[in-house]
Motif scaffolding. Structure first.
Motif, PDB file in Angstrom:
ATOM      1  N   VAL A  59       0.840  -1.205   0.000  1.00  0.00           N
ATOM      2  CA  VAL A  59       0.000   0.000   0.000  1.00  0.00           C
ATOM      3  C   VAL A  59       0.874   1.254   0.000  1.00  0.00           C
ATOM      4  O   VAL A  59       0.626   2.203  -0.752  1.00  0.00           O
ATOM      5  CB  VAL A  59      -0.943  -0.019   1.223  1.00  0.00           C
ATOM      6  CG1 VAL A  59      -1.626   1.320   1.396  1.00  0.00           C
ATOM      7  CG2 VAL A  59      -1.983  -1.124   1.073  1.00  0.00           C
ATOM      8  N   THR A  60       1.908   1.254   0.816  1.00  0.00           N
ATOM      9  CA  THR A  60       2.766   2.434   0.915  1.00  0.00           C
ATOM     10  C   THR A  60       3.468   2.718  -0.418  1.00  0.00           C
ATOM     11  O   THR A  60       3.513   3.860  -0.873  1.00  0.00           O
ATOM     12  CB  THR A  60       3.828   2.229   2.014  1.00  0.00           C
ATOM     13  OG1 THR A  60       3.153   1.833   3.206  1.00  0.00           O
ATOM     14  CG2 THR A  60       4.600   3.508   2.272  1.00  0.00           C
ATOM     15  N   VAL A  61       3.991   1.664  -1.045  1.00  0.00           N
ATOM     16  CA  VAL A  61       4.713   1.862  -2.302  1.00  0.00           C
ATOM     17  C   VAL A  61       3.772   2.363  -3.396  1.00  0.00           C
ATOM     18  O   VAL A  61       4.056   3.356  -4.068  1.00  0.00           O
ATOM     19  CB  VAL A  61       5.403   0.546  -2.745  1.00  0.00           C
ATOM     20  CG1 VAL A  61       5.921   0.672  -4.175  1.00  0.00           C
ATOM     21  CG2 VAL A  61       6.532   0.212  -1.792  1.00  0.00           C
ATOM     22  N   LEU A  62       2.627   1.696  -3.544  1.00  0.00           N
ATOM     23  CA  LEU A  62       1.743   2.097  -4.642  1.00  0.00           C
ATOM     24  C   LEU A  62       1.133   3.473  -4.442  1.00  0.00           C
ATOM     25  O   LEU A  62       0.813   4.157  -5.404  1.00  0.00           O
ATOM     26  CB  LEU A  62       0.660   1.050  -4.885  1.00  0.00           C
ATOM     27  CG  LEU A  62       1.176   0.085  -5.953  1.00  0.00           C
ATOM     28  CD1 LEU A  62       1.542  -1.226  -5.371  1.00  0.00           C
ATOM     29  CD2 LEU A  62       0.220  -0.021  -7.101  1.00  0.00           C
ATOM     30  N   ARG A  63       0.999   3.874  -3.186  1.00  0.00           N
ATOM     31  CA  ARG A  63       0.458   5.222  -2.957  1.00  0.00           C
ATOM     32  C   ARG A  63       1.561   6.263  -3.018  1.00  0.00           C
ATOM     33  O   ARG A  63       1.297   7.458  -3.130  1.00  0.00           O
ATOM     34  CB  ARG A  63      -0.261   5.286  -1.613  1.00  0.00           C
ATOM     35  CG  ARG A  63      -1.457   4.340  -1.560  1.00  0.00           C
ATOM     36  CD  ARG A  63      -2.478   4.744  -0.556  1.00  0.00           C
ATOM     37  NE  ARG A  63      -1.914   5.181   0.707  1.00  0.00           N
ATOM     38  CZ  ARG A  63      -2.535   5.952   1.561  1.00  0.00           C
ATOM     39  NH1 ARG A  63      -3.734   6.386   1.300  1.00  0.00           N
ATOM     40  NH2 ARG A  63      -1.958   6.285   2.692  1.00  0.00           N
ATOM     41  N   GLY A  64       2.814   5.806  -2.913  1.00  0.00           N
ATOM     42  CA  GLY A  64       3.926   6.743  -2.842  1.00  0.00           C
ATOM     43  C   GLY A  64       4.557   7.036  -4.195  1.00  0.00           C
ATOM     44  O   GLY A  64       5.386   7.930  -4.300  1.00  0.00           O
ATOM     45  N   VAL A  65       4.171   6.276  -5.225  1.00  0.00           N
ATOM     46  CA  VAL A  65       4.758   6.467  -6.552  1.00  0.00           C
ATOM     47  C   VAL A  65       3.704   7.113  -7.454  1.00  0.00           C
ATOM     48  O   VAL A  65       2.537   6.735  -7.388  1.00  0.00           O
ATOM     49  CB  VAL A  65       5.192   5.095  -7.131  1.00  0.00           C
ATOM     50  CG1 VAL A  65       5.672   5.232  -8.556  1.00  0.00           C
ATOM     51  CG2 VAL A  65       6.263   4.480  -6.253  1.00  0.00           C
ATOM     52  N   PRO A  66       4.088   8.099  -8.278  1.00  0.00           N
ATOM     53  CA  PRO A  66       3.099   8.719  -9.169  1.00  0.00           C
ATOM     54  C   PRO A  66       2.391   7.664 -10.004  1.00  0.00           C
ATOM     55  O   PRO A  66       3.033   6.709 -10.472  1.00  0.00           O
ATOM     56  CB  PRO A  66       3.942   9.641 -10.053  1.00  0.00           C
ATOM     57  CG  PRO A  66       5.160   9.926  -9.257  1.00  0.00           C
ATOM     58  CD  PRO A  66       5.408   8.719  -8.405  1.00  0.00           C
ATOM     59  N   GLU A  67       1.101   7.849 -10.203  1.00  0.00           N
ATOM     60  CA  GLU A  67       0.320   6.831 -10.909  1.00  0.00           C
ATOM     61  C   GLU A  67       0.842   6.586 -12.317  1.00  0.00           C
ATOM     62  O   GLU A  67       0.882   5.461 -12.793  1.00  0.00           O
ATOM     63  CB  GLU A  67      -1.150   7.248 -10.967  1.00  0.00           C
ATOM     64  CG  GLU A  67      -1.906   6.851  -9.713  1.00  0.00           C
ATOM     65  CD  GLU A  67      -2.484   8.039  -8.973  1.00  0.00           C
ATOM     66  OE1 GLU A  67      -3.374   8.695  -9.537  1.00  0.00           O
ATOM     67  OE2 GLU A  67      -2.047   8.315  -7.851  1.00  0.00           O
ATOM     68  N   LEU A  68       1.250   7.673 -12.966  1.00  0.00           N
ATOM     69  CA  LEU A  68       1.750   7.524 -14.329  1.00  0.00           C
ATOM     70  C   LEU A  68       2.958   6.593 -14.357  1.00  0.00           C
ATOM     71  O   LEU A  68       3.102   5.753 -15.238  1.00  0.00           O
ATOM     72  CB  LEU A  68       2.134   8.894 -14.901  1.00  0.00           C
ATOM     73  CG  LEU A  68       2.602   8.886 -16.359  1.00  0.00           C
ATOM     74  CD1 LEU A  68       1.519   8.316 -17.270  1.00  0.00           C
ATOM     75  CD2 LEU A  68       2.989  10.283 -16.803  1.00  0.00           C
ATOM     76  N   LEU A  69       3.777   6.737 -13.337  1.00  0.00           N
ATOM     77  CA  LEU A  69       4.982   5.912 -13.249  1.00  0.00           C
ATOM     78  C   LEU A  69       4.620   4.437 -13.012  1.00  0.00           C
ATOM     79  O   LEU A  69       5.241   3.541 -13.579  1.00  0.00           O
ATOM     80  CB  LEU A  69       5.840   6.439 -12.094  1.00  0.00           C
ATOM     81  CG  LEU A  69       7.348   6.267 -12.219  1.00  0.00           C
ATOM     82  CD1 LEU A  69       7.846   6.690 -13.584  1.00  0.00           C
ATOM     83  CD2 LEU A  69       8.043   7.070 -11.134  1.00  0.00           C
TER      84      LEU A  69
END
Lengths: 232, 253
Positions: A59-69
């Motif tokens: 959860v932390t990683v996916l929320r912490g990286v820009p969605e486009l990325l």
């Protein structure tokens, strides 16, 4: 203007409509699967210290990286990964994963991460006595969840899920950069071919806006319907 | 042969270093009403919650109708087997904070365990629920949600829920402690009526006059041990323990 939007070879009406349909299909699929996975992640979190750590990290990683990325990483990384795995099994033919599939996978994973947080917050708002009473009366854990916790969870989570839906709907536009022919992509193509970018982008904006508006109304209507009676 | 409806033998419960129950033995025979009294922190609620294994005893034996209740603890957590669930479903629990399910009406609350734990048919559950709600005087409020009921009505609905499963023992954990003073009476009246009807009960309470009136046996807990136990006349009027005498005299004034 109306010629531009006419159907057939002369106008872009059919392309835009097809793009809209793709956008809606993509958004609905990702919302349904993403929130389902998010709910499963919430349950997994309770299974033990290790699974709590893994879910938390996800959860932390996916929320912490820009969605486009995230979309790019899935788009460019999954093929490499799958082909690598296939090659290690001796399968050397080129595997072509569809852009739509990869886009859906990426958006599902993003939605799962955000909805897992929403469900976790919602779950913590339910008094522990609710589950305790179910245990005291001998409910199976699965039944206690389905009959006692889930109905209350959804009521609390609904506004947050509505938000996720709106963000997801607009995030599908990011997928256009990976050449999935959804609404944004078709608008870009039309804008380029006709040299009328403003017209087509304005049309796309209006369409996104209208869907969002109706979504908001739908969420409010559902909220009203399933509200726990007497509690506001 | 003594026949106990429910009993605990040498029950111990620790939270880390803190021992809350230090070897408690207690039993209720069929039709008996056993009240647990004592100051807060004496372990009486923990004892009651150990009876249906909502709290896991550190050690000690449980019996229901003289049959041992087997429970397995793994990594500090209870192994919730089908047998444990069946055992729990034969005890009717009434909580301090009612714990009615908020998204269900009073009638649905009463029906839920009947339908989903005991596996009764819809019509059987419906009928039994109506009877139970009638018994606690809540029949005309059966379609109200908990939030639309007063505290006293909520607790009576919770009693109906416990009653409807036709339990072997009714457990009450401070059933009136969360109620406004003027609502206490209506709940106590229902409990008295059930006691007169022959139900076996264990109850934790702070209502001394009520305990004296309704109990066949009173147990005074102090610091995790039963200091005094006997009929209400003994415990309240002629306790042999000094602690108990002190508690009773301060609690009745």
């Amino acid at each position: 203007m109306f010629e531009l939007l006419s159907f057939g070879d002369a106008g872009w009406g059919d392309e835009i409509s097809r793009g809209l349909v793709t956008t809606l299909i993509l958004a609905v699929i990702c919302f349904v699967t993403g929130t389902f996975v998010g709910l499963m992640l919430t349950l997994l979190r309770r299974a033990g210290r290790f699974s709590r750590f893994v879910v938390g990290a996800y959860v932390t990683v996916l929320r912490g990286v820009p969605e486009l990325l995230v979309i790019y990483l899935f788009f460019f990384g999954t093929g490499v990964f799958v082909r690598g795995v296939a090659a290690s099994f001796g399968y050397t033919e080129y595997i072509n994963l569809s852009g739509f599939f990869l886009a859906a996978l990426a958006l599902t994973c993003i939605t799962a991460a955000y909805s897992a947080e929403v469900f976790r917050g919602a779950a913590s708002s339910i008094p522990p006595g609710q589950a305790e009473a179910a245990r005291a009366f001998g409910f199976k854990p699965s039944k206690a969840f389905r009959l006692i916790e889930l109905p209350q969870l959804i009521v609390v989570a609904l506004p947050g899920l509505g938000n996720i839906w709106l963000i997801l709907l607009k995030d599908t536009a990011l997928v256009s950069l990976t050449s999935v022919a959804e609404l944004m992509r078709q608008s870009t193509v039309a804008a380029g071919a006709t040299f009328r970018p403003f017209t087509f982008y304005a049309i796309a904006a209006a369409i996104y806006f209208i869907i969002s508006m109706f979504s908001e109304r739908a969420v409010t209507a559902v909220e009203r319907r399933i509200a726990i009676t007497g509690e506001r | 042969m003594t026949r106990h409806q429910i009993s605990v033998e040498n029950l111990r419960k620790s939270y880390g270093q803190l021992e809350v129950l230090k070897g408690v033995s207690l039993a209720a025979d069929k039709g008996e009403v056993v009240s647990l009294i004592g100051s807060s922190g004496s372990g009486k609620s923990t004892l009651l919650r150990c009876l249906n294994l909502l709290e896991v005893p550190t050690s000690g034996a449980l019996t229901l109708e003289d049959q041992p209740v087997e429970y397995v603890v793994r990594n500090g957590a209870l192994n919730e087997t089908r047998a444990i669930r069946q055992y729990r479903a034969s005890l009717g629990m009434v909580f301090q904070n009612f714990n009615l399910w908020r998204h269900m009406t009073a009638a649905q609350n009463v029906q839920a365990p009947l339908r989903h734990v005991l596996g009764l048919s819809k019509s059987e559950a419906h009928e039994r629920a109506e009877r139970a709600l009638e018994q606690v005087g809540l029949f005309d409020r059966r379609d109200h949600y908990p939030s639309q009921l007063s505290g006293g009505q909520q607790q009576r609905a919770a009693i109906a829920r416990a009653l409807a499963i036709e339990p072997k023992v009714l457990l009450f954990d401070e059933p009136t402690s969360a109620l406004d003073p003027e609502l206490v009476k209506e709940v106590l009246n229902v409990i008295v009526k059930l006691a007169e009807g022959g139900a076996t009960m264990m109850l934790v309470t702070h209502e001394m006059r009520f305990a004296r009136e309704v109990s066949s046996k009173v147990a005074f807990l102090d610091a995790g041990q039963i200091e005094e136990t006997g009929p209400p006349s003994q415990v309240f009027d002629a306790p042999s323990s000094e602690r108990c005498a002190q508690f009773v005299s301060s609690a009745s004034h």
